[in-house]
Every structure is written in C-alpha cells, then in structure tokens.
Write an enzyme that holds these catalytic residues in place. Structure first.
Site, mmCIF file in Angstrom:
data_model
loop_
_atom_site.group_PDB
_atom_site.id
_atom_site.type_symbol
_atom_site.label_atom_id
_atom_site.label_comp_id
_atom_site.label_asym_id
_atom_site.label_seq_id
_atom_site.Cartn_x
_atom_site.Cartn_y
_atom_site.Cartn_z
ATOM 1 C CD GLN A 100 -2.146 -1.521 2.893
ATOM 2 O OE1 GLN A 100 -3.042 -0.198 3.467
ATOM 3 N NE2 GLN A 100 -2.381 -1.890 3.679
ATOM 4 C CB VAL A 102 2.850 6.000 -2.409
ATOM 5 C CG1 VAL A 102 1.399 5.306 -2.223
ATOM 6 C CG2 VAL A 102 3.128 7.365 -0.770
ATOM 7 C CG HIS A 118 -2.738 2.552 -1.988
ATOM 8 N ND1 HIS A 118 -2.486 2.908 -0.849
ATOM 9 C CD2 HIS A 118 -3.319 1.947 -2.302
ATOM 10 C CE1 HIS A 118 -3.437 2.003 -0.264
ATOM 11 N NE2 HIS A 118 -4.517 1.402 -1.276
ATOM 12 C CB CYS A 126 -2.531 15.911 -16.023
ATOM 13 S SG CYS A 126 -4.016 18.098 -16.563
ATOM 14 C CB CYS A 151 -0.111 19.949 -16.681
ATOM 15 S SG CYS A 151 0.335 18.431 -18.448
ATOM 16 N N PRO A 217 3.473 -4.627 15.830
ATOM 17 C CG PRO A 217 5.268 -2.648 15.870
ATOM 18 C CD PRO A 217 4.699 -3.417 15.561
ATOM 19 C CD GLU A 218 0.083 0.713 18.002
ATOM 20 O OE1 GLU A 218 2.048 1.906 18.250
ATOM 21 O OE2 GLU A 218 -0.664 1.042 17.712
HETATM 22 C C1 BV8 Z 1 -11.668 2.528 -3.377
HETATM 23 C C2 BV8 Z 1 -1.793 6.653 -0.717
HETATM 24 C C3 BV8 Z 1 -13.184 2.714 -4.588
HETATM 25 C C4 BV8 Z 1 -1.817 8.213 -0.949
HETATM 26 C C5 BV8 Z 1 -3.868 5.747 0.322
HETATM 27 C C6 BV8 Z 1 -15.040 -0.352 2.225
HETATM 28 C C7 BV8 Z 1 -14.971 -0.563 3.788
HETATM 29 C C8 BV8 Z 1 -14.708 0.609 4.001
HETATM 30 C C9 BV8 Z 1 -14.177 2.128 3.581
HETATM 31 C C10 BV8 Z 1 -14.399 1.938 2.125
HETATM 32 C C11 BV8 Z 1 -14.183 0.415 1.533
HETATM 33 N N1 BV8 Z 1 -14.220 0.691 0.403
HETATM 34 C C12 BV8 Z 1 -13.228 1.822 -0.375
HETATM 35 C C13 BV8 Z 1 -13.454 2.689 1.144
HETATM 36 C C14 BV8 Z 1 -13.492 4.721 1.091
HETATM 37 C C15 BV8 Z 1 -11.358 4.005 1.634
HETATM 38 C C16 BV8 Z 1 -11.122 4.008 2.874
HETATM 39 O O1 BV8 Z 1 -11.074 2.724 2.587
HETATM 40 N N2 BV8 Z 1 -11.516 4.284 3.836
HETATM 41 C C17 BV8 Z 1 -10.678 3.771 5.100
HETATM 42 C C18 BV8 Z 1 -10.136 4.809 5.498
HETATM 43 C C19 BV8 Z 1 -11.537 3.449 5.930
HETATM 44 N N3 BV8 Z 1 -11.234 3.697 0.834
HETATM 45 C C20 BV8 Z 1 -10.841 4.373 -0.707
HETATM 46 O O2 BV8 Z 1 -11.462 5.097 -0.760
HETATM 47 C C21 BV8 Z 1 -9.920 3.296 -2.024
HETATM 48 N N4 BV8 Z 1 -10.597 3.544 -3.252
HETATM 49 O O3 BV8 Z 1 -12.009 1.925 -2.965
HETATM 50 O O4 BV8 Z 1 -12.273 3.248 -4.556
HETATM 51 C C22 BV8 Z 1 -14.098 3.714 -4.082
HETATM 52 C C23 BV8 Z 1 -14.248 5.003 -5.166
HETATM 53 C C24 BV8 Z 1 -15.403 6.289 -4.746
HETATM 54 C C25 BV8 Z 1 -15.873 5.773 -3.268
HETATM 55 C C26 BV8 Z 1 -15.534 5.071 -2.664
HETATM 56 C C27 BV8 Z 1 -14.732 3.745 -2.761
HETATM 57 C C28 BV8 Z 1 -8.223 4.045 -1.890
HETATM 58 C C29 BV8 Z 1 -7.468 3.869 -0.458
HETATM 59 C C30 BV8 Z 1 -6.525 4.422 -1.095
HETATM 60 C C31 BV8 Z 1 -6.353 5.949 -0.405
HETATM 61 N N5 BV8 Z 1 -4.844 5.589 -0.843
HETATM 62 N N6 BV8 Z 1 -2.134 5.676 0.360
HETATM 63 C C32 BV8 Z 1 -0.337 8.339 0.075
HETATM 64 O O5 BV8 Z 1 0.483 7.715 0.396
HETATM 65 O O6 BV8 Z 1 -0.117 9.453 -0.158
HETATM 66 S S1 BV8 Z 1 -3.837 5.576 2.049
HETATM 67 C C33 BV8 Z 1 -2.896 5.414 3.292
HETATM 68 O O7 BV8 Z 1 -3.323 4.276 4.080
HETATM 69 C C34 BV8 Z 1 -1.451 4.757 2.641
HETATM 70 O O8 BV8 Z 1 -1.367 4.096 1.063
HETATM 71 C C35 BV8 Z 1 -1.410 3.988 3.322
HETATM 72 O O9 BV8 Z 1 -0.502 2.539 3.442
HETATM 73 C C36 BV8 Z 1 -2.843 2.898 3.612
HETATM 74 C C37 BV8 Z 1 -3.081 2.499 4.909
HETATM 75 O O10 BV8 Z 1 -2.628 2.442 5.894
HETATM 76 P P1 BV8 Z 1 -1.410 1.832 6.626
HETATM 77 O O11 BV8 Z 1 -0.121 2.353 5.835
HETATM 78 O O12 BV8 Z 1 -1.391 0.567 7.102
HETATM 79 O O13 BV8 Z 1 -0.237 2.387 8.001
HETATM 80 P P2 BV8 Z 1 -1.128 3.429 9.637
HETATM 81 O O14 BV8 Z 1 -0.293 3.766 9.163
HETATM 82 O O15 BV8 Z 1 -2.906 3.049 8.814
HETATM 83 O O16 BV8 Z 1 -0.463 2.031 9.904
HETATM 84 C C38 BV8 Z 1 0.670 0.984 10.286
HETATM 85 C C39 BV8 Z 1 0.807 0.262 10.926
HETATM 86 O O17 BV8 Z 1 2.059 0.001 11.376
HETATM 87 C C40 BV8 Z 1 -0.006 0.407 12.717
HETATM 88 O O18 BV8 Z 1 -0.126 -0.950 12.364
HETATM 89 C C41 BV8 Z 1 1.584 -0.074 13.497
HETATM 90 O O19 BV8 Z 1 0.782 -0.346 14.275
HETATM 91 C C42 BV8 Z 1 2.079 -1.031 12.318
HETATM 92 N N7 BV8 Z 1 3.990 -0.247 12.458
HETATM 93 C C43 BV8 Z 1 4.537 0.739 12.756
HETATM 94 N N8 BV8 Z 1 5.973 0.931 13.470
HETATM 95 C C44 BV8 Z 1 5.977 -1.107 12.291
HETATM 96 C C45 BV8 Z 1 4.555 -2.033 12.450
HETATM 97 N N9 BV8 Z 1 4.665 -3.553 12.087
HETATM 98 C C46 BV8 Z 1 5.777 -3.595 11.947
HETATM 99 N N10 BV8 Z 1 6.565 -3.229 12.162
HETATM 100 C C47 BV8 Z 1 7.028 -1.901 12.393
HETATM 101 N N11 BV8 Z 1 8.142 -0.733 12.665
#
Ligand code: BV8
Length: 247
Positions: A100, A102, A118, A126, A151, A217-218
């Site tokens: 996921q 970028v 992603h 653009c 662009c 870790p969580e």
């Molecule tokens: C879409 C790019 C169709 C930009 C990102 C179904 C159910 C519910 C919601 C939805 C659904 N379908 C669609 C949705 C809406 C939405 C969504 O999921 N919303 C969420 C907030 C509920 N999804 C979308 O909009 C997607 N599109 O489905 O298209 C559509 C079209 C129109 C209308 C509706 C649907 C698009 C999703 C993509 C969004 N873009 N990123 C950018 O990065 O700038 S998402 C963004 O979050 C990043 O890509 C990131 O990678 C991603 C996920 O987050 P994580 O990677 O998990 O990172 P996070 O910080 O959250 O967690 C880190 C974890 O690591 C923690 O748990 C932590 O404990 C752990 N950690 C920390 N240190 C360590 C560790 N683990 C291991 N080792 C360590 N050392």
C-alpha cells in the site's frame, strides 16, 4: 519467540506466499506512518489531505505535505524488512509482495514482481487529466522547483500520481493482488488493516484456505481473524524468519 518458529515452518516449502505491507514496514527507515504517533503533519491527518477534494481546495497545502514526505523518503533507505521481502521474491516466483506504500522502498530494495496498489510518490500526473502522454511522469527532484508543479502537456496543475481516498485503484493492480490471494500463506506486515480494498485481501486469502499471519507491534482489526500474530516490529521479525529459512 515461538511464533517465529511457527511462521517459518509454514513458509518453509510453501510455493505460494503473499505479504501485504503498509507504512509500518517503512517506519524503521524513518518514513512517518499514517495513523501512528508520528502520523500527523501539522494538525492534519492523512485522510484530510490524501483526497481530491483537499487538492481542489488547496493544492499548495497538499503539495507541501507531499513535499515534506518526499524529502523524508529521499533521506531514507530500505531497512531489513524490505531487504528480506525482496530476497523472498527473488528466490521464489510464487512469493509476492503487495504494498500500500507509495515510498518505493520496496522498489529500491529490488523486489521482484512488486504489486503496488496506491502508486508512487515519485510520479506525477495531470490534475485535469488533459490526455497528454505520458499520462504520468517521474520527478524525483527534492525539493521540486515549483511549490505546485505544472503538467508539461497543458501547463495546468500537476498532482501526485497516487490513489487518494475516494479514488479507484488501477483495476490491473487490484486483479494482480486478488490473484496473489490464492496462496498457502498470507502475511499482513506493518498495516493497520483499515484501508480498503487492501484490507480485504487478508480475508480473501483466508477464504481461499491460506494460513494467515500478522506482523505488527500493535493489534489491528485483523488481529482477531489471523491464525498467528507476531507482536513485534517487521524489521526484527522478518530477518529472524529468514535466518530460520536459510539455515
Ligand atoms: C476505493 C495513497 C473505490 C496516498 C492511500 C470498504 C470499507 C470501508 C471503507 C472503504 C471501502 N471501500 C472503499 C472505502 C473508502 C476508502 C477507505 O478504505 N477508507 C478507510 C479510511 C476506511 N478507500 C478508498 O477510498 C480506496 N478507493 O476503494 O475505490 C471507491 C471509489 C469511490 C468511492 C468509494 C470507493 C482508496 C484507498 C487508497 C487511499 N490512499 N495512500 C498516499 O499515501 O499519499 S491509503 C494510505 O493508508 C497509505 O497508502 C497507507 O499505506 C494506507 C494504509 O495505512 P497503513 O499502511 O496501514 O499505515 P498506518 O499508519 O495506518 O498503519 C501502520 C501500521 O504499522 C500500524 O498498525 C502500526 O502499528 C504498524 N507499525 C508501526 N511500526 C511498525 C509497524 N508494523 C511493523 N513493524 C514496525 N516497525
């Protein structure tokens, strides 16, 4: 940790393995995660800024956030978690990494057949979708010469060529990720398992009979449904598993 032994045993001899990664695997490289303590930028959350509406409202603010992230990522390098996963994909054609992230750190770690859901923070497109070719272009300059890049085809606004919330993923990437859920072992590493459709891949793999594990870790919403949880950082766990696989 005996869970490491259990996961290594499942991985040993498996011909099809899929690892879904999130921001947590880049944390050790110094790249801020989205929802952790370091996930804030000024007073904004990622979900406030990674949307087309936020960009339409204030392209300069969104580009300032991306510029800050590009600077952090440019100063980072792949960590042992990226290196082990890359080695796994080079060693076994049926082992895949679906990310996921970028930040392209999996690319810099030379991961084979990487499935990037992603997009890349190093690519632009653009904003108006002017149809100029190429549709997206790579620009790794840090900082970018303009606060809001233009662009090259129509001179309108350029945007980061990543998938924002509310935007659809590239169907080819989704199809590749779904194919990769036909596996014997599925590992979710470093992801909060909140963002869809990526978060749905673990359930899809389970329903197809995969043994599932989480490296984090969580706890996350996925923790209650995986077969094995490794409550530790990926950059520690993955090299320890690799040691067992190659010894
Ligand atoms: C879409 C790019 C169709 C930009 C990102 C179904 C159910 C519910 C919601 C939805 C659904 N379908 C669609 C949705 C809406 C939405 C969504 O999921 N919303 C969420 C907030 C509920 N999804 C979308 O909009 C997607 N599109 O489905 O298209 C559509 C079209 C129109 C209308 C509706 C649907 C698009 C999703 C993509 C969004 N873009 N990123 C950018 O990065 O700038 S998402 C963004 O979050 C990043 O890509 C990131 O990678 C991603 C996920 O987050 P994580 O990677 O998990 O990172 P996070 O910080 O959250 O967690 C880190 C974890 O690591 C923690 O748990 C932590 O404990 C752990 N950690 C920390 N240190 C360590 C560790 N683990 C291991 N080792 C360590 N050392």
């Amino acid at each position: 940790m005996e869970q490491i032994g259990r996961l290594a045993a499942r991985l040993r001899g498996a011909s099809r393995v899929t690892v879904l990664t999130g921001a947590g695997v880049s944390a050790a490289s110094g790249v801020p995660t989205f929802r952790g303590a370091d996930g804030l930028w000024r007073q904004y959350r990622a979900t406030d800024l990674a949307t087309p509406d936020a960009f339409a409202r204030d392209p300069a603010l969104v580009w300032e956030w991306y510029g800050w992230r590009r600077e952090k990522i440019a100063a980072s390098r792949p960590n042992p978690a990226h290196d082990v996963l890359a080695a796994w994909t080079r060693r076994a054609p049926g082992w895949h990494v679906v990310t996921q992230n970028v930040d392209d750190l999996h690319v810099r770690a030379e991961t084979d057949r990487l499935i990037r859901l992603h997009g890349s923070i190093w690519e632009l497109s653009c904003w108006a979708g002017c149809g100029g070719r190429p549709k997206r272009w790579r620009d790794e300059r840090v900082p970018l010469p303009e606060a809001v890049p233009r662009c090259p085809h129509c001179c309108g606004l350029a945007r980061p060529a990543v998938v924002w919330f509310g935007e659809s993923l590239d169907p080819a990437d989704v199809a590749a990720a779904e194919r990769a859920t036909a596996c014997e072992v599925f590992v979710a590493a470093g992801t909060s398992a909140i963002v869809h459709p990526a978060a749905g891949l673990l359930e899809a793999a389970r329903s197809r009979g995969a043994f599932t594990a989480e490296v984090n870790p969580e706890a996350t919403p996925a923790s209650s449904s995986v077969d094995l949880t490794l409550r530790a950082p990926a950059e520690q766990v993955l090299p320890e598993i690799e040691l067992r696989l190659i010894s």
